[in-house]
Design a protein around this motif. Structure first.
Motif, PDB file in Angstrom:
ATOM      1  N   HIS A 108      73.834  27.706  -8.279  1.00 43.66           N
ATOM      2  CA  HIS A 108      74.656  27.049  -7.256  1.00 43.66           C
ATOM      3  C   HIS A 108      74.341  27.568  -5.847  1.00 43.66           C
ATOM      4  O   HIS A 108      75.093  27.298  -4.904  1.00 43.66           O
ATOM      5  CB  HIS A 108      76.139  27.232  -7.581  1.00 43.66           C
ATOM      6  CG  HIS A 108      76.510  26.698  -8.936  1.00 43.66           C
ATOM      7  ND1 HIS A 108      76.469  25.354  -9.244  1.00 43.66           N
ATOM      8  CD2 HIS A 108      76.874  27.347 -10.075  1.00 43.66           C
ATOM      9  CE1 HIS A 108      76.817  25.182 -10.513  1.00 43.66           C
ATOM     10  NE2 HIS A 108      77.063  26.375 -11.046  1.00 43.66           N
ATOM     11  N   ASP A 109      73.248  28.304  -5.737  1.00 42.93           N
ATOM     12  CA  ASP A 109      72.852  28.812  -4.423  1.00 42.93           C
ATOM     13  C   ASP A 109      72.379  27.641  -3.553  1.00 42.93           C
ATOM     14  O   ASP A 109      71.654  26.759  -4.026  1.00 42.93           O
ATOM     15  CB  ASP A 109      71.709  29.821  -4.592  1.00 42.93           C
ATOM     16  CG  ASP A 109      71.323  30.469  -3.286  1.00 42.93           C
ATOM     17  OD1 ASP A 109      71.891  31.521  -2.954  1.00 42.93           O
ATOM     18  OD2 ASP A 109      70.450  29.902  -2.575  1.00 42.93           O
ATOM     19  N   PRO A 110      72.777  27.599  -2.276  1.00 46.69           N
ATOM     20  CA  PRO A 110      72.385  26.465  -1.424  1.00 46.69           C
ATOM     21  C   PRO A 110      70.874  26.318  -1.235  1.00 46.69           C
ATOM     22  O   PRO A 110      70.381  25.199  -1.068  1.00 46.69           O
ATOM     23  CB  PRO A 110      73.088  26.758  -0.091  1.00 46.69           C
ATOM     24  CG  PRO A 110      73.506  28.195  -0.153  1.00 46.69           C
ATOM     25  CD  PRO A 110      73.691  28.519  -1.591  1.00 46.69           C
TER      26      PRO A 110
END
Length: 200
Positions: free
Chosen positions: A184-186
């Motif tokens: 879920h890291d941008p």
């Protein structure tokens, strides 16, 4: 009655190209673009002549360092030459990228720590990208911790995404868990999810 596949009023590719041929504004812009592109190519070819000459000195008949990037043939004799010029620097960004990409082979592992240092000091986006490709391609399990550390180097850009597949490749369960944590890291999320899906 034969039904036409062409929608009413639609223009074929041939008709469109013919129209562009008559479009003076388009042709003027295209001529200027082509001239600028050719000038850049000539500049890069001139700048990389010292590299080309040294490569020929070790038996490689190339016109550009990019000839090595685009070949599947091994070139072990070229690696010291490529690394020497990469470390020397002073070349246009595009040439530095070519040097990095040409070092994106497993035998370049011997230069890995120094490639990492160059990556952290890279000043141009193309140079950074080329070095990231080299680091990713030549990494072994012993480089796992250093690769994980590079993910946190916020001074570097999106080139760090290239390390994810290598972390999975060389890292075993540790590598997979590290990539899992980035789902879920941008910056890394999209690539992390794609890699995990491939290996599920």
């Amino acid at each position: 009655m034969t039904r036409s596949n062409k929608k009413s009023g639609a223009m074929s590719a041939t008709e469109f190209m013919a129209q562009l041929q008559k479009d003076q504004e388009y042709q003027s812009k295209k001529t200027a673009f082509d001239a600028e592109h050719q000038a850049r190519v000539s500049l890069f070819r001139k700048a990389e002549q010292p590299i080309v000459e040294d490569l020929r000195g070790v038996g490689l008949d190339v016109k550009s360092v990019w000839d090595l990037v685009n070949t599947a043939d091994p070139y072990p004799a070229a690696l010291p030459v490529l690394f020497e010029h990469l470390e020397r620097g002073g070349y246009p960004d595009r040439v530095l990228e070519g040097l990095g990409r040409a070092l994106a082979v497993k035998p370049a592992q011997i230069y890995w720590p120094r490639l990492r240092e160059l990556y952290l000091r890279a000043t141009g986006p193309d140079e950074e990208q080329g070095l990231a490709v080299a680091l990713a391609a030549s990494a072994t399990p012993e480089n796992l911790n250093a690769l994980l550390d590079l993910l946190n180097e916020t001074t570097r850009g999106s080139s760090r995404i290239l390390f994810l597949s290598t972390i999975v490749r060389v890292g075993g369960d540790i590598g997979r868990n590290a990539v899992e944590s980035l789902r879920h890291d941008p910056l890394f999320g999209k690539e992390a999810r794609a890699l995990l899906k491939q290996r599920s």
